[in-house]
Scaffold this active site. Structure first.
Site, PDB file in Angstrom:
ATOM      1  N   ARG A  84       0.753  -1.159  -0.143  1.00  0.00           N
ATOM      2  CA  ARG A  84       0.097  -0.020  -0.155  1.00  0.00           C
ATOM      3  C   ARG A  84       0.805   1.265  -0.157  1.00  0.00           C
ATOM      4  NH1 ARG A  84      -2.931  -3.987   2.669  1.00  0.00           N
ATOM      5  NH2 ARG A  84      -5.069  -4.041   1.783  1.00  0.00           N
ATOM      6  N   HIS A 114      -0.832  -2.869  -4.558  1.00  0.00           N
ATOM      7  CA  HIS A 114      -0.161  -3.628  -5.543  1.00  0.00           C
ATOM      8  C   HIS A 114      -0.264  -3.180  -7.050  1.00  0.00           C
ATOM      9  CE1 HIS A 114       0.208  -6.305  -2.385  1.00  0.00           C
ATOM     10  NE2 HIS A 114      -1.259  -7.073  -2.573  1.00  0.00           N
ATOM     11  N   HIS A 188       3.392 -13.429  -4.950  1.00  0.00           N
ATOM     12  CA  HIS A 188       2.049 -13.278  -4.130  1.00  0.00           C
ATOM     13  C   HIS A 188       1.422 -14.697  -4.033  1.00  0.00           C
ATOM     14  CE1 HIS A 188      -1.247 -11.584  -2.042  1.00  0.00           C
ATOM     15  NE2 HIS A 188      -0.874 -10.367  -2.333  1.00  0.00           N
ATOM     16  N   ASP A 260      -2.243  -9.779   8.439  1.00  0.00           N
ATOM     17  CA  ASP A 260      -2.027  -9.249   7.177  1.00  0.00           C
ATOM     18  C   ASP A 260      -1.105  -8.048   7.459  1.00  0.00           C
ATOM     19  OD1 ASP A 260      -2.155  -8.045   4.516  1.00  0.00           O
ATOM     20  OD2 ASP A 260      -4.225  -7.564   4.627  1.00  0.00           O
ATOM     21  N   GLU A 332       5.071 -12.914   1.523  1.00  0.00           N
ATOM     22  CA  GLU A 332       5.534 -11.779   0.338  1.00  0.00           C
ATOM     23  C   GLU A 332       6.758 -10.986   0.828  1.00  0.00           C
ATOM     24  OE1 GLU A 332       1.975  -9.428  -0.299  1.00  0.00           O
ATOM     25  OE2 GLU A 332       0.971 -10.929   0.792  1.00  0.00           O
TER      26      GLU A 332
HETATM   27  C1  BGC Z   1      -2.260  -7.707   1.093  1.00  0.00           C
HETATM   28  C2  BGC Z   1      -3.913  -7.677   1.511  1.00  0.00           C
HETATM   29  C3  BGC Z   1      -4.638  -7.666   0.243  1.00  0.00           C
HETATM   30  C4  BGC Z   1      -4.488  -8.810  -0.616  1.00  0.00           C
HETATM   31  C5  BGC Z   1      -4.898  -9.002  -1.945  1.00  0.00           C
HETATM   32  C6  BGC Z   1      -1.884  -8.952   0.418  1.00  0.00           C
HETATM   33  O1  BGC Z   1      -0.593  -8.557  -0.120  1.00  0.00           O
HETATM   34  O2  BGC Z   1      -1.463  -7.515   2.210  1.00  0.00           O
HETATM   35  O3  BGC Z   1      -4.299  -6.624   2.584  1.00  0.00           O
HETATM   36  O4  BGC Z   1      -6.171  -7.863   0.667  1.00  0.00           O
HETATM   37  O5  BGC Z   1      -2.726  -8.790  -0.784  1.00  0.00           O
HETATM   38  O6  BGC Z   1      -4.697 -10.203  -2.327  1.00  0.00           O
END
Ligand code: BGC
Length: 367
Positions: A84, A114, A188, A260, A332
């Protein structure tokens, strides 16, 4: 041991009208991986248990529509900026750059996530499979134009997936911009060592050798504090079942609906002698039911752990299998979220003509 090999097959058409392919990579050590040139998505990944029995241990879909009609990030390459950026806004010198801020957690202020609405995950990349000695892999290439999703500078990107005879999947990232721009790439993939329809990963054991993590505000933007994990549900230094404290009354867990969050890796800690120089162990994940494990090592300073907590992850995956809440865990490797707005943290800005480099290894084995 067999020789490494690959096969190339059609994978359908994406919602952007691009034709995708898939590559079946058979590693000399036994691991088999199906990957697509559609954002480098991992479709299947078979790893052996203690008895050598192979199982597909990632969440994926039979064709591009699974990604196009649901969460797009399962198993893909993320760029230009993974994670983010608050308000989708940051400064380069005196100039403010504004990006779409479409992601918004309840109570949040809006952020860029992302790479924006069409990140690098949503393109079909150039792809060249290769066999080099005992290794098999694919070289992926992509060009992101100046202004792509609001980011400054054209970027030429190369990501190499290599599957080795030691059952290591290595991901090497390189990117060269023609203007200063933030770059923070990651992979991811979501693991579930019981299989993607095996239910929750709360029974998996996780070890993260990190002393601190980054608490966030309600919009999942780090507050700036680097908090000690000691005495919190974020202390995985000795290893802990993911589900052990995931529902504990804790503000950070409530915001993320589970894990998360970003852990700050301690350079050199738990570094295994099998690692190439410069890589540090970020996490070890294993499943007590079948012994399958993965050790993640990286050149990156941080690790975002995401346990698929959002309710929209109620999708049908490969072969009609049903996904459920917390059906996978993503490990990640990356720089910290919102780094473009945190000059005190390791920089994510890459200058014109400079080369961004990053490497992460996933070593599959058993415990
Ligand atoms: C984020 C999550 C997000 C997800 C989406 C992750 O890398 O930390 O907050 O909802 O990606 O797939």
């Amino acid at each position: 041991m067999k020789k490494p090999s690959f096969e190339v097959l059609d994978f359908g058409v994406t919602k952007y009208g691009q034709k995708a392919k898939k590559f079946i990579l058979r590693g000399k050590g036994g691991v088999i991986m199906e990957v697509s040139d559609y954002g480098g998505k991992i479709i299947k990944l078979f790893t052996p248990d203690k008895k050598g029995k192979l199982k597909d241990v990632v969440v994926g879909f039979d064709d591009p529509s699974g990604w196009d009609n649901g969460d797009p990030y399962w198993g893909c390459i993320i760029g230009r900026y993974g994670n983010r950026i608050a308000h989708g806004k940051f400064k380069i010198g005196s100039k403010t750059v504004r990006l779409p801020a479409l992601n918004n957690a309840p109570g949040g202020i809006g952020c860029n996530l992302h790479g924006g609405s069409r990140g690098w995950d949503a393109y079909v990349w150039g792809a060249e499979p290769f066999i080099k000695g005992d290794d098999v892999g694919v070289v992926f290439t992509h060009v992101s134009e100046d202004g792509d999703e609001g980011f400054p500078g054209k970027v030429e990107v190369k990501v190499v997936y290599t599957l080795t005879a030691a059952n290591v999947w290595r991901v090497d990232y390189e990117a060269v911009p023609d203007k200063t721009t933030p770059i923070n790439m990651t992979q991811h993939v979501y693991f579930n060592f019981k299989g993607e329809a095996g239910g929750t990963i709360e029974d998996h054991e996780l070890k993260i050798p990190a002393k601190s993590y980054l608490p966030t505000d309600a919009g999942q933007i780090p507050t700036g504090e680097m908090k000690s994990v000691a005495g919190t549900p974020f202390d995985f230094r000795r290893g802990m079942r993911i589900g052990e404290k995931i529902n504990a009354p804790d503000r950070d867990l409530e915001i993320g609906k589970g894990y998360d969050h970003c852990w700050v890796l301690d350079k050199g800690e738990m570094a295994s002698s099998r690692r190439p120089r410069g890589l540090i162990t970020a996490a070890v994940l294993s499943c007590p039911l079948n012994g399958r494990s993965v050790e993640v090592a990286t050149s990156e300073p941080c690790l975002q752990v995401y346990t698929a907590n959002w309710a929209s992850y109620d999708q049908t995956a490969k072969g009609g299998e049903h996904l459920s809440f917390r059906c996978g865990v993503a490990l990640e490797t990356q720089h910290a979220p919102d780094s473009p707005n945190r000059p005190e943290w390791p920089t994510v800005f890459v200058k014109a003509g400079e080369k961004y480099r990053s490497t992460t290894e996933f070593r599959f084995g058993t415990v």
